[in-house]
Design a protein around this motif. Structure first.
Motif, PDB file in Angstrom:
ATOM      1  N   THR A  48       9.003  10.169  -2.930  1.00 31.55           N
ATOM      2  CA  THR A  48       8.845   9.015  -3.811  1.00 31.55           C
ATOM      3  C   THR A  48       9.838   9.024  -4.965  1.00 31.55           C
ATOM      4  O   THR A  48      10.172   7.970  -5.494  1.00 31.55           O
TER       5      THR A  48
ATOM      6  N   VAL B 194       9.710   3.913  -1.095  1.00 31.50           N
ATOM      7  CA  VAL B 194       8.433   3.359  -1.553  1.00 31.50           C
ATOM      8  C   VAL B 194       8.388   1.859  -1.279  1.00 31.50           C
ATOM      9  O   VAL B 194       7.415   1.326  -0.745  1.00 31.50           O
ATOM     10  N   ASP B 195       9.490   1.181  -1.607  1.00 33.67           N
ATOM     11  CA  ASP B 195       9.586  -0.248  -1.383  1.00 33.67           C
ATOM     12  C   ASP B 195       9.527  -0.577   0.109  1.00 33.67           C
ATOM     13  O   ASP B 195       8.864  -1.537   0.521  1.00 33.67           O
TER      14      ASP B 195
ATOM     15  N   ILE C 104       8.116   1.186   2.468  1.00 34.19           N
ATOM     16  CA  ILE C 104       6.763   1.439   2.964  1.00 34.19           C
ATOM     17  C   ILE C 104       5.852   0.269   2.557  1.00 34.19           C
ATOM     18  O   ILE C 104       5.032  -0.194   3.332  1.00 34.19           O
ATOM     19  N   ARG C 105       6.058  -0.216   1.345  1.00 36.36           N
ATOM     20  CA  ARG C 105       5.224  -1.307   0.839  1.00 36.36           C
ATOM     21  C   ARG C 105       5.488  -2.622   1.573  1.00 36.36           C
ATOM     22  O   ARG C 105       4.568  -3.347   1.908  1.00 36.36           O
ATOM     23  N   LYS C 106       6.758  -2.936   1.806  1.00 36.76           N
ATOM     24  CA  LYS C 106       7.097  -4.267   2.326  1.00 36.76           C
ATOM     25  C   LYS C 106       7.584  -4.268   3.772  1.00 36.76           C
ATOM     26  O   LYS C 106       7.762  -5.329   4.354  1.00 36.76           O
TER      27      LYS C 106
ATOM     28  N   TYR D 118       7.846  -2.124   7.757  1.00 34.74           N
ATOM     29  CA  TYR D 118       7.019  -1.888   8.937  1.00 34.74           C
ATOM     30  C   TYR D 118       6.950  -0.395   9.216  1.00 34.74           C
ATOM     31  O   TYR D 118       7.963   0.249   9.449  1.00 34.74           O
TER      32      TYR D 118
ATOM     33  N   HIS E 196      15.687  -4.300   2.227  1.00 30.98           N
ATOM     34  CA  HIS E 196      15.688  -4.088   0.779  1.00 30.98           C
ATOM     35  C   HIS E 196      17.071  -4.450   0.259  1.00 30.98           C
ATOM     36  O   HIS E 196      18.069  -3.925   0.757  1.00 30.98           O
TER      37      HIS E 196
END
Length: 112
Positions: free
Chosen positions: A14, A22-23, A25-27, A29, A53
């Motif tokens: 992280t 992190v981004d 994983i969040r947005k 697949y 990203h």
């Protein structure tokens, strides 16, 4: 023990700045599966993580083993990147990242 080693890995993943994990994983697949036909047989493939990203499509492969085998990881990711660029009709930048959380190493390559 194992728990603190895992926490250590997570912190590394992280906090590192090479890959926007992190981004992604969040947005993106996680554990994205697809099928392809090879020699007339359907085979299942699975991408650990991918996402977009800052106008860049990222393909991420987590490896628990030694980074000696990073070439193998990139070989695999090359195929993933090709599949994703077809799937998304993507003609922008594609980066591939081999992440070795236990040895705290990340290798990034451009897909060409």
């Amino acid at each position: 023990g194992m728990e603190s080693e895992l926490e250590d890995c997570l912190r590394y993943v992280t906090e590192q700045k090479d890959v926007p994990l992190v981004d992604l994983i969040r947005k993106g697949y996680v554990e994205w599966g697809y099928r392809k036909v090879l020699d007339g047989k359907k085979i299942e493939k699975r991408i650990d993580l991918w996402g977009i990203h800052d106008q860049c499509l990222w393909v991420v492969d987590y490896k628990t083993g030694s980074s000696r085998y990073k070439d193998k990881a990139f070989e695999q990711m090359n195929e993933y990147a090709k599949t994703l660029s077809d799937y998304r009709s993507w003609d922008g930048t594609i980066k591939m990242a081999a992440v070795f959380p236990f040895s705290k190493e990340i290798f990034v390559k451009d897909f060409t």
